[in-house]
Design a protein around this motif. Structure first.
Motif: not given
Length: 478
Positions: A17, A77, A79, A83, A100, A183
């Protein structure tokens, strides 16, 4: 894709992402490991199209202008840190049970995958302000101890490069933002520090509690030391809440006399009462306050935090002193530009929020303050009330200067204020000229805007450059 290492990426469908400084390297690394990579990106402009073409030439699929949809078959995912967690892509991933990760998490999982390369422990630094300086100080101290190291993460060498490149490191000094920590669920540092906590990026995190929680993740699973700020109880609370390894200790730093298990200052000496044989009765001298550049109070706090992390890693006292002496701060961080007619001109354009500006203002006795810009939702009453006694005068610039002007009217009504009703880049020259008019010999004209710069300048560096240029022009006409 649970919490363990992923050894076989062949054919895994990974969605990256965001393009940019973290997305492009992550896509390249994953593609090189054999994953099927799709990059999604909200923007579609010439720069992103250039990045997309570079990746597509390698065989990576890129979707520009569509960062909301989760590609079918996605198993993971990865990222870009900026984000926001409430983006539709992540909500779709959550519904589908797809994990993620951020680029920090990816780097953490890829440690130890390069044959013959040692796995370097991570010493991590986070906090609202001072992260970069502290991380760079830490790297300087580690180098002075003869260790192979680099300042990485939110600065310097990219973490993926540090983990996967040929350079063998003994230890890494890692700066981490709250975004990156959000994250990075499985990160487990050797030791970590939260320097301070003040409201920032609340639009991203949603609340102060969520912001603090993400900062506190840096302590999870620490092995040797959780370093906290004695003057900021919120950082100590995060240590108390953390689930750490058996034997990991809480180590405080203070600008006052340290207690046992703390580092602090005694009569101009930085001392350690945490990593000594008998910490109840003895202390180890590390460096002098004059070894810290610049020796402003908040920078001494940064030095103590860096020293604590280095000492947790077993660095000898002399390396702390030598590393601090060798350290040179980045531009636009309390940088002395010049003295003109007995007035010091100091550039702290990096002070983009109220917490940083307050620390900067606390470093000087009599100040003409240049402030203003984009407030990012901040309020200024507390900052002005605490700093009012130091202000000789104030020059305001930028889009949201009225917020600071109103706080000055409430808490420092006697302080003269020049309100420059302009947001063009040329306003800085006028601001410096007005500040010079207000200043007296022995004063400091301080650019510590307490605001972001994008209303007038491309970034805080350009704002600081404009200030320095204006001061040089003032000096030339002196």
């Amino acid at each position: 894709m649970g919490s363990g290492q992923v050894t076989d990426w062949q054919g895994k469908h990974v969605t990256v992402a965001g393009l940019g400084v973290s997305g492009v390297p992550a896509a390249k690394v994953l593609h090189g490991l054999g994953a099927r990579v799709t990059v999604v990106n909200d923007g579609d402009d010439p720069r992103t199209r250039e990045q997309a073409a570079e990746l597509q030439a390698l065989g990576v699929t890129v979707r520009l202008g569509d960062g909301a949809t989760l590609p079918e078959g996605t198993e993971l995912v990865v990222t870009a840190p900026g984000w926001r967690p409430d983006k539709p892509l992540f909500l779709a991933a959550e519904r589908a049970g797809v994990p993620v990760w951020g680029d920090v998490e990816l780097a953490w999982r890829l440690r130890g995958t390069v044959p013959g390369k040692p796995v370097a422990p991570w010493l991590c630094v986070t906090g609202t302000n001072g992260k970069t300086t502290t991380t760079q100080m830490l790297a300087s101290i580690l180098r002075a101890a003869g260790l192979r190291t680099a300042a990485v993460g939110n600065i310097g060498v990219s973490l993926l490069d540090a983990v996967l490149g040929d350079e063998p490191y003994d230890v890494l000094a890692v700066e981490l933002s709250s975004y990156q920590l959000h994250w990075a669920p499985s990160l487990r540092a050797h030791s970590a520090a939260v320097l301070n906590l003040a409201p920032d990026h609340l639009d991203w995190h949603g609340s102060m509690e969520a912001y603090a929680r993400d900062k506190g993740r840096v302590y999870e699973g620490n092995q040797v030391a959780c370093v906290y700020n004695v003057a900021d109880k919120a950082t100590e609370d995060l240590v108390r809440e953390a689930d750490v390894e058996e034997g990991c200790r809480a180590v405080g730093f203070t600008l006052g006399t340290p207690g046992p298990s703390q580092l602090g200052v005694v009569e101009g000496i930085l001392v350690d009462r945490a990593f000594v044989e008998n910490r109840r009765e003895s202390a180890q001298e590390l460096a002098e306050v004059s070894d810290v550049n610049p020796p402003a109070p908040h920078n001494i706090a940064n030095a103590l935090a860096a020293a604590a992390l280095a000492r947790a890693f077993g660095v000898p006292p002399q390396a702390v002193r030598d590393g601090l002496r060798a350290f040179t701060p980045d531009a636009h961080r309390i940088a002395h530009v010049a003295d003109v007619h007995g007035v010091a001109y100091v550039d702290d354009s990096k002070a983009t929020n109220t917490h940083a500006a307050e620390a900067s203002l606390a470093a000087y006795g009599s100040i003409v303050w240049i402030a203003g810009g984009l407030a990012k939702g901040a309020t200024f009453d507390e900052l002005v009330a605490r700093s009012a006694g130091r202000l000789r005068g104030v020059v305001l610039i930028g889009a949201d200067r009225a917020l600071i002007r109103e706080a000055l009217a409430r808490h420092a009504p006697e302080v003269p204020v020049v309100d420059l009703d302009r947001t063009d880049t040329g306003a800085m020259l006028q601001a410096v000229q007005e500040a010079a008019r207000l200043a007296q010999p022995g004063d400091t004209v301080l650019l510590a805007p307490a605001c972001a710069s994008m209303d007038m300048f491309a970034n805080y560096n350009k704002r600081g450059d404009a200030f320095a240029e204006a001061v040089r022009e003032l000096g030339a006409g002196a």
